[in-house]
Design an enzyme around this catalytic site. Structure first.
Site, PDB file in Angstrom:
ATOM      1  N   ASN A 107       0.824  -1.214   0.000  1.00 21.51           N
ATOM      2  CA  ASN A 107       0.000   0.000   0.000  1.00 21.51           C
ATOM      3  C   ASN A 107       0.859   1.265   0.000  1.00 21.51           C
ATOM      4  O   ASN A 107       1.941   1.291   0.594  1.00 21.51           O
ATOM      5  CB  ASN A 107      -0.972  -0.017   1.192  1.00 21.51           C
ATOM      6  CG  ASN A 107      -0.374  -0.602   2.448  1.00 21.51           C
ATOM      7  OD1 ASN A 107       0.450  -1.507   2.395  1.00 21.51           O
ATOM      8  ND2 ASN A 107      -0.747  -0.071   3.580  1.00 21.51           N
ATOM      9  N   THR A 117       1.401   1.984  -6.889  1.00 18.30           N
ATOM     10  CA  THR A 117       1.390   3.310  -7.506  1.00 18.30           C
ATOM     11  C   THR A 117       2.265   4.227  -6.665  1.00 18.30           C
ATOM     12  O   THR A 117       2.045   4.370  -5.458  1.00 18.30           O
ATOM     13  CB  THR A 117      -0.051   3.850  -7.556  1.00 18.30           C
ATOM     14  OG1 THR A 117      -0.851   2.892  -8.243  1.00 18.30           O
ATOM     15  CG2 THR A 117      -0.109   5.198  -8.254  1.00 18.30           C
ATOM     16  N   CYS A 164      -7.805   4.922  -4.378  1.00 22.49           N
ATOM     17  CA  CYS A 164      -6.748   5.474  -5.243  1.00 22.49           C
ATOM     18  C   CYS A 164      -7.006   6.828  -5.876  1.00 22.49           C
ATOM     19  O   CYS A 164      -6.077   7.628  -5.976  1.00 22.49           O
ATOM     20  CB  CYS A 164      -6.386   4.458  -6.314  1.00 22.49           C
ATOM     21  SG  CYS A 164      -5.610   3.007  -5.578  1.00 22.49           S
ATOM     22  N   LYS A 201      -6.192   9.749  -3.511  1.00 24.27           N
ATOM     23  CA  LYS A 201      -4.783   9.641  -3.127  1.00 24.27           C
ATOM     24  C   LYS A 201      -3.854   9.987  -4.298  1.00 24.27           C
ATOM     25  O   LYS A 201      -2.890  10.740  -4.138  1.00 24.27           O
ATOM     26  CB  LYS A 201      -4.538   8.198  -2.635  1.00 24.27           C
ATOM     27  CG  LYS A 201      -3.152   7.649  -2.832  1.00 24.27           C
ATOM     28  CD  LYS A 201      -3.041   6.264  -2.266  1.00 24.27           C
ATOM     29  CE  LYS A 201      -3.176   5.130  -3.248  1.00 24.27           C
ATOM     30  NZ  LYS A 201      -2.110   4.984  -4.225  1.00 24.27           N
TER      31      LYS A 201
HETATM   32  N1  LIG Z   1      -6.867  -1.342  -5.023  1.00 23.79           N
HETATM   33  C1  LIG Z   1      -6.810  -1.184  -6.326  1.00 23.79           C
HETATM   34  O1  LIG Z   1      -7.794  -1.398  -7.022  1.00 23.79           O
HETATM   35  C2  LIG Z   1      -5.556  -0.736  -6.988  1.00 23.79           C
HETATM   36  C3  LIG Z   1      -4.432  -0.366  -6.266  1.00 23.79           C
HETATM   37  N2  LIG Z   1      -3.286   0.035  -6.889  1.00 23.79           N
HETATM   38  C4  LIG Z   1      -2.094   0.353  -6.126  1.00 23.79           C
HETATM   39  O2  LIG Z   1      -1.518  -0.889  -5.687  1.00 23.79           O
HETATM   40  C5  LIG Z   1      -0.923  -0.751  -4.397  1.00 23.79           C
HETATM   41  C6  LIG Z   1      -1.541  -1.757  -3.443  1.00 23.79           C
HETATM   42  O3  LIG Z   1      -2.913  -1.477  -3.309  1.00 23.79           O
HETATM   43  P1  LIG Z   1      -3.898  -2.491  -2.576  1.00 23.79           P
HETATM   44  O4  LIG Z   1      -3.627  -3.873  -3.036  1.00 23.79           O
HETATM   45  O5  LIG Z   1      -5.259  -1.933  -2.755  1.00 23.79           O
HETATM   46  O6  LIG Z   1      -3.424  -2.332  -1.066  1.00 23.79           O
HETATM   47  P2  LIG Z   1      -3.826  -3.231   0.179  1.00 23.79           P
HETATM   48  O7  LIG Z   1      -3.761  -2.360   1.369  1.00 23.79           O
HETATM   49  O8  LIG Z   1      -5.079  -3.993  -0.110  1.00 23.79           O
HETATM   50  O9  LIG Z   1      -2.659  -4.329   0.250  1.00 23.79           O
HETATM   51  C7  LIG Z   1      -1.335  -4.022   0.562  1.00 23.79           C
HETATM   52  C8  LIG Z   1      -0.774  -5.179   1.385  1.00 23.79           C
HETATM   53  O10 LIG Z   1       0.626  -4.967   1.551  1.00 23.79           O
HETATM   54  C9  LIG Z   1       0.995  -5.478   2.826  1.00 23.79           C
HETATM   55  N3  LIG Z   1       2.299  -4.915   3.197  1.00 23.79           N
HETATM   56  C10 LIG Z   1       2.602  -3.616   3.438  1.00 23.79           C
HETATM   57  N4  LIG Z   1       3.933  -3.491   3.682  1.00 23.79           N
HETATM   58  C11 LIG Z   1       4.460  -4.731   3.582  1.00 23.79           C
HETATM   59  C12 LIG Z   1       5.771  -5.252   3.706  1.00 23.79           C
HETATM   60  N5  LIG Z   1       6.819  -4.440   3.951  1.00 23.79           N
HETATM   61  N6  LIG Z   1       5.963  -6.580   3.568  1.00 23.79           N
HETATM   62  C13 LIG Z   1       4.925  -7.406   3.299  1.00 23.79           C
HETATM   63  N7  LIG Z   1       3.648  -6.964   3.150  1.00 23.79           N
HETATM   64  C14 LIG Z   1       3.435  -5.650   3.291  1.00 23.79           C
HETATM   65  C15 LIG Z   1      -0.155  -5.049   3.720  1.00 23.79           C
HETATM   66  O11 LIG Z   1      -0.187  -5.831   4.896  1.00 23.79           O
HETATM   67  C16 LIG Z   1      -1.361  -5.271   2.796  1.00 23.79           C
HETATM   68  O12 LIG Z   1      -1.922  -6.553   2.984  1.00 23.79           O
HETATM   69  C17 LIG Z   1      -1.141   0.714  -4.002  1.00 23.79           C
HETATM   70  O13 LIG Z   1       0.002   1.437  -4.350  1.00 23.79           O
HETATM   71  C18 LIG Z   1      -2.318   1.143  -4.859  1.00 23.79           C
HETATM   72  O14 LIG Z   1      -2.264   2.531  -5.138  1.00 23.79           O
HETATM   73  C19 LIG Z   1      -3.205   0.061  -8.256  1.00 23.79           C
HETATM   74  C20 LIG Z   1      -4.265  -0.302  -9.021  1.00 23.79           C
HETATM   75  C21 LIG Z   1      -5.531  -0.741  -8.458  1.00 23.79           C
HETATM   76  O1  LIG Z   2      -5.412   2.778  -9.285  1.00 28.17           O
HETATM   77  C1  LIG Z   2      -6.445   2.275  -8.939  1.00 28.17           C
HETATM   78  O2  LIG Z   2      -6.718   1.923  -7.781  1.00 28.17           O
HETATM   79  C2  LIG Z   2      -7.574   2.059  -9.908  1.00 28.17           C
HETATM   80  O3  LIG Z   2      -8.485   3.180  -9.723  1.00 28.17           O
HETATM   81  C3  LIG Z   2      -9.664   3.102 -10.507  1.00 28.17           C
HETATM   82  O4  LIG Z   2     -10.387   1.917 -10.200  1.00 28.17           O
HETATM   83  P1  LIG Z   2     -11.414   1.838  -8.975  1.00 28.17           P
HETATM   84  O5  LIG Z   2     -11.181   2.956  -8.036  1.00 28.17           O
HETATM   85  O6  LIG Z   2     -11.337   0.462  -8.440  1.00 28.17           O
HETATM   86  O7  LIG Z   2     -12.868   1.970  -9.638  1.00 28.17           O
HETATM   87  P2  LIG Z   2     -13.518   2.956 -10.718  1.00 28.17           P
HETATM   88  O8  LIG Z   2     -14.456   2.141 -11.497  1.00 28.17           O
HETATM   89  O9  LIG Z   2     -12.533   3.755 -11.447  1.00 28.17           O
HETATM   90  O10 LIG Z   2     -14.384   3.909  -9.790  1.00 28.17           O
HETATM   91  C4  LIG Z   2     -13.803   4.803  -8.889  1.00 28.17           C
HETATM   92  C5  LIG Z   2     -14.892   5.653  -8.263  1.00 28.17           C
HETATM   93  O11 LIG Z   2     -15.479   6.522  -9.238  1.00 28.17           O
HETATM   94  C6  LIG Z   2     -16.878   6.336  -9.296  1.00 28.17           C
HETATM   95  N1  LIG Z   2     -17.307   6.527 -10.694  1.00 28.17           N
HETATM   96  C7  LIG Z   2     -16.772   5.780 -11.682  1.00 28.17           C
HETATM   97  C8  LIG Z   2     -17.147   5.978 -12.983  1.00 28.17           C
HETATM   98  C9  LIG Z   2     -18.089   6.952 -13.303  1.00 28.17           C
HETATM   99  O12 LIG Z   2     -18.476   7.184 -14.476  1.00 28.17           O
HETATM  100  N2  LIG Z   2     -18.616   7.698 -12.290  1.00 28.17           N
HETATM  101  C10 LIG Z   2     -18.239   7.519 -10.990  1.00 28.17           C
HETATM  102  O13 LIG Z   2     -18.729   8.220 -10.093  1.00 28.17           O
HETATM  103  C11 LIG Z   2     -17.107   4.924  -8.792  1.00 28.17           C
HETATM  104  O14 LIG Z   2     -18.415   4.751  -8.311  1.00 28.17           O
HETATM  105  C12 LIG Z   2     -16.057   4.839  -7.700  1.00 28.17           C
HETATM  106  O15 LIG Z   2     -16.529   5.422  -6.518  1.00 28.17           O
HETATM  107  C13 LIG Z   2      -9.281   3.040 -11.993  1.00 28.17           C
HETATM  108  O16 LIG Z   2     -10.473   2.882 -12.772  1.00 28.17           O
HETATM  109  C14 LIG Z   2      -8.333   1.877 -12.252  1.00 28.17           C
HETATM  110  O17 LIG Z   2      -7.909   1.897 -13.610  1.00 28.17           O
HETATM  111  C15 LIG Z   2      -7.104   2.021 -11.349  1.00 28.17           C
HETATM  112  O18 LIG Z   2      -6.244   0.921 -11.523  1.00 28.17           O
END
Ligand SMILES: NC(=O)C1=CN([C@@H]2O[C@H](COP(=O)(O)OP(=O)(O)OC[C@H]3O[C@@H](n4cnc5c(N)ncnc54)[C@H](O)[C@@H]3O)[C@@H](O)[C@H]2O)C=CC1
Ligand SMILES: O=C(O)[C@H]1O[C@H](OP(=O)(O)OP(=O)(O)OC[C@H]2O[C@@H](n3ccc(=O)[nH]c3=O)[C@H](O)[C@@H]2O)[C@H](O)[C@@H](O)[C@@H]1O
Length: 491
Positions: free
Chosen positions: A106, A147, A292, A295
């Protein structure tokens, strides 16, 4: 220094992958990667024992359509396929055995020090990198999946070089993830693109080629894009900033619609048919949530500020400001319609996750809206089909508006009809299919709800998923985002 050479990899290619971070990204990406590369061993590690235990159980730690099938196939193996997906807390072992390590931890917004509330906290990334440097006894390709601020790979390279064992070479790649929650498996199976950033020297390009091979098992080559490290890092922030900016733009227009009688869904349709604009991410809403968008946009604003680009910083900051304004505007509209007093009025909230098809509540608009309604003295009953009750309570505990024990004001219901019974108003905050009266199947019975509510019965649709006309025929007064409400002269 021994030179890094892909030909020195066992078998000349990647056979063992480690992923640090078993979260929303690490879990699903590795499950798909393992399924598509049955001859590659993929181990996902995490500091959290409970999270790893959940990944190893039949109750996965996150809800995501199609995830179970992906995890089960590779984790448990079967007659026609090997077991090649492992979840473990033995971080050192997984690091040392792997040739390629994804860092998928994270990167939340900083809560203290310089840039608090704006910049990204990269301490978890740094912790993971230090661990890799301390443990690795052979060359590694280290992949930034999290990210991160642009040029984080430079910091990673410096730490790896300073702490790594003599003769061990590390090559750092950027490979940002673009999946969206709720459609993660679909996005991973058929991504628009895979982005790989590397240094543009031989070592960098060889490492990028090795990672590209892993994806090429299921992603068409033309969708695997390679570029320089810094472009790749910044492209991820840029993508999220542009997507969030579209939502803030449509939401800003929704305010104009409400003041004029125009309809935001018609506006989105009209502009979305322009092929230069396109129809996606133009759904007006109560405001974007999720871990995200806010942030990453704030991170981009902070980076711009640090680069002495205050106008650029202000531009991106305004995307987040409009989002806050949208939530606030919606809340004020509810209060105004309910005759400016919510004291002891029951308000049913349908949906607590930040979007449908996920149980994730991070930055959900529901949290700040319910907080504001509680401050007005409303009695809130919450129903969400997927969010765990314990998660709702943990989010609510942080309320600013609560007076005394929050359980006096909030109840969490497992049944949608119980949540709505006796309510003055229903607020739809997540676009779960079952709340829509446009769907034929799996929808709730709005007529039954209408008969059980106090009168006049209001519906505030923060997602524009109900057919307002049909609900009005049942006696509801309906207020949607960016549309004239029931009180409007429809001439
Ligand atoms: N959630 C999403 O849909 C998306 C997230 N991202 C990016 O991906 C990254 C991860 O996001 P999430 O998976 O949502 O986070 P998350 O909070 O669900 O998972 C992160 C995991 O990393 C673990 N962790 C942290 N430090 C650690 C360490 N030093 N060693 C081992 N484990 C460790 C935590 O315990 C946690 O389980 C972030 O940078 C986020 O911005 C990118 C695209 C989509
Ligand atoms: O970096 C990330 O974490 C991810 O962030 C978003 O994905 P996510 O946040 O999971 O979901 P989205 O479908 O993008 O929706 C984000 C928020 O915008 C809202 N939204 C989405 C689309 C829309 O037309 N209007 C709107 O209000 C959704 O309800 C939600 O609250 C991006 O779509 C992903 O490509 C990216 O990888």
């Amino acid at each position: 220094m021994r030179t890094y050479d892909l030909l020195k990899l066992p078998h000349g290619r990647i056979t063992k992958i480690c992923c640090i971070g078993a979260g929303y990204v690490g879990g699903p990406t590795c499950a798909v990667t393992a399924n598509k590369n049955p001859d590659v061993s993929v181990t996902v590690v995490d500091l959290s024992e409970s999270r790893i235990a959940a990944w190893n159980s039949s109750t996965l730690p996150i809800y995501e359509p199609g995830l179970w099938e992906q995890v089960q196939g590779a984790r448990d193996g079967g007659a026609d396929r090997p077991q090649n997906l492992f979840f473990s807390t033995d971080i050192d072992k997984a690091i040392d055995e792997a040739e390629l390590i994804f860092v998928s931890v994270n990167t939340p917004t900083k809560t203290m020090g310089a840039g608090a509330g704006l910049g990204s906290d990269t301490s978890y990334v740094e912790m993971a990198i230090r661990k890799i440097a301390q443990v690795a006894t052979s060359d590694k390709i280290v992949v930034e999946k999290s990210t991160v601020p642009v040029r984080t790979a430079e910091t990673m390279r410096e730490i790896l070089k300073a702490i790594g064992k003599p003769g061990v070479h590390f090559e750092v790649l950027s490979n940002p993830e673009f999946l969206a929650e709720g459609t993660a498996i679909r996005d991973l199976l058929a991504p628009d693109r895979i982005l790989i950033g590397s240094l543009l020297n031989d070592h960098g390009l060889q490492a990028a080629a090795a990672l590209a091979e892993v994806y090429a098992r299921w992603v068409p080559r033309e969708r695997i894009i390679t570029m320089n490290l810094w472009s790749s890092e910044l492209a991820k922030l840029a993508a999220n900033a542009l997507l969030a900016q579209r939502i803030s733009s449509i939401n800003a227009l929704s305010a104009v619609c409400e003041a004029t009688g125009a309809d935001i869904d018609e506006i989105a349709f009209a502009v979305g048919t322009d092929s230069r604009i396109g129809p996606k991410m133009l759904k007006a809403s109560v405001g974007f949530g999720g871990s995200c968008f806010k942030k990453d946009v704030l991170s981009l604003a902070y980076i711009s500020e640090c680069l002495h680009l205050p106008e650029v910083a202000a531009y991106w900051q305004s995307v987040v400001d409009i989002n806050e304004y949208q939530k606030d505007r919606f809340t004020k509209r509810i209060i105004r319609c309910l005759y400016n007093t919510l004291n002891n009025k029951k308000v049913a909230v349908l949906g607590f996750s930040y979007k449908k098809d996920t149980g994730d509540t991070r930055e959900s608009a529901a949290i700040s809206i319910i907080d504001a309604l509680v401050a007005e003295g409303a009695k809130i009953s919450i129903y969400d089909p997927q969010v765990l009750e314990s998660q709702i309570w943990s989010d609510i505990e942080k309320f600013k508006g609560a007076r005394g024990d929050v359980k006096q004001y909030v109840t969490v219901c497992k049944d949608v009809y119980k949540a709505c019974e006796g309510a003055h108003a229903i607020i739809v905050l997540t676009e779960w299919d079952e709340f829509s009266n446009k769907q034929i199947r799996k929808r709730m019975d709005w007529q039954r709800v209408a008969e059980s509510m106090d009168r006049p019965s209001f519906v505030f649709d923060g997602r524009n998923i109900v057919d307002a006309g049909k609900l009005e025929e049942m006696g509801f007064r309906v207020e949607c985002i960016g549309k004239p409400g029931s009180g409007w002269f429809k001439g």
